[in-house]
Design a protein around this motif. Structure first.
Motif, mmCIF file in Angstrom:
data_model
loop_
_atom_site.group_PDB
_atom_site.id
_atom_site.type_symbol
_atom_site.label_atom_id
_atom_site.label_comp_id
_atom_site.label_asym_id
_atom_site.label_seq_id
_atom_site.Cartn_x
_atom_site.Cartn_y
_atom_site.Cartn_z
ATOM 1 N N ILE A 147 0.786 -1.125 0.060
ATOM 2 C CA ILE A 147 0.041 0.068 0.072
ATOM 3 C C ILE A 147 0.810 1.273 -0.098
ATOM 4 C CG2 ILE A 147 -1.727 1.348 1.454
ATOM 5 C CD1 ILE A 147 -2.572 -1.335 2.347
ATOM 6 N N ILE A 148 0.511 2.028 -0.733
ATOM 7 C CA ILE A 148 1.275 3.638 -0.943
ATOM 8 C C ILE A 148 0.409 4.477 -0.237
ATOM 9 C CG2 ILE A 148 2.368 5.271 -2.497
ATOM 10 C CD1 ILE A 148 2.639 2.967 -4.637
ATOM 11 N N SER A 149 0.940 5.278 0.751
ATOM 12 C CA SER A 149 -0.041 6.180 1.353
ATOM 13 C C SER A 149 0.770 7.445 1.463
ATOM 14 C CB SER A 149 -0.366 5.804 2.816
ATOM 15 O OG SER A 149 0.512 5.703 3.658
ATOM 16 N N GLY A 150 -0.128 8.560 1.706
ATOM 17 C CA GLY A 150 0.635 10.017 1.935
ATOM 18 C C GLY A 150 0.101 10.826 0.914
ATOM 19 N N SER A 151 0.390 12.164 0.880
ATOM 20 C CA SER A 151 0.093 13.369 -0.064
ATOM 21 C C SER A 151 1.134 13.584 -1.128
ATOM 22 C CB SER A 151 -0.187 14.409 0.730
ATOM 23 O OG SER A 151 0.997 14.757 1.427
ATOM 24 N N GLY A 152 2.161 12.562 -1.197
ATOM 25 C CA GLY A 152 3.149 12.597 -1.993
ATOM 26 C C GLY A 152 2.785 12.237 -3.309
ATOM 27 N N ASP A 153 3.479 12.242 -4.703
ATOM 28 C CA ASP A 153 2.886 11.656 -5.972
ATOM 29 C C ASP A 153 3.938 10.585 -6.421
ATOM 30 O OD1 ASP A 153 4.929 13.324 -6.793
ATOM 31 O OD2 ASP A 153 3.778 14.795 -7.555
ATOM 32 N N LEU A 154 3.607 10.069 -7.607
ATOM 33 C CA LEU A 154 4.448 9.083 -8.169
ATOM 34 C C LEU A 154 4.736 9.417 -9.564
ATOM 35 C CD1 LEU A 154 5.471 5.980 -7.978
ATOM 36 C CD2 LEU A 154 3.142 5.501 -8.886
ATOM 37 N N LEU A 155 6.119 9.193 -9.995
ATOM 38 C CA LEU A 155 6.376 9.570 -11.295
ATOM 39 C C LEU A 155 7.138 8.332 -11.939
ATOM 40 C CD1 LEU A 155 6.967 11.467 -13.750
ATOM 41 C CD2 LEU A 155 9.154 12.212 -12.435
ATOM 42 N N LYS A 156 6.507 8.052 -13.024
ATOM 43 C CA LYS A 156 7.060 6.600 -13.740
ATOM 44 C C LYS A 156 7.839 7.270 -14.824
ATOM 45 C CE LYS A 156 6.625 3.057 -16.599
ATOM 46 N NZ LYS A 156 7.519 2.957 -17.707
#
Length: 93
Positions: free
Chosen positions: A57-66
């Motif tokens: 599970i990925i949680s938090g207010s950050g983001d993900l860049l692929k």
């Protein structure tokens, strides 16, 4: 970073304290623990013909860049980010 031709699995829970990058350079990479992004950006860099899997599970207010042309699979019940703009694709699938 996986510089081996073999699958590397990281099963520990992680908390980001700054922007971070994971890299599947030579072999597939799986992160199976939870990831608390702490409001930071996680960049997933996966080489062509390779795969990165984030199954925790990925949680938090950050983001993900692929980035890069490899494949990224998200298979956890993720709760991160506040909007659909929380995932950015630069290349690949």
């Amino acid at each position: 970073q996986n510089d081996s031709a073999n699958l590397q699995t990281v099963g520990v829970n992680l908390t980001l304290l700054a922007n971070a990058t994971v890299n599947a350079a030579s072999g597939n990479l799986t992160l199976s623990g939870t990831l608390a992004n702490g409001g930071f950006r996680l960049t997933v860099d996966t080489a062509s013909g390779k795969a990165s899997t984030l199954s925790g599970i990925i949680s938090g207010s950050g983001d993900l860049l692929k980035v890069s042309p490899g494949t990224l699979t998200l298979s956890g019940a993720n709760t991160f980010g506040a909007t659909v703009n929380s995932i950015y694709l630069d290349e690949g699938t």
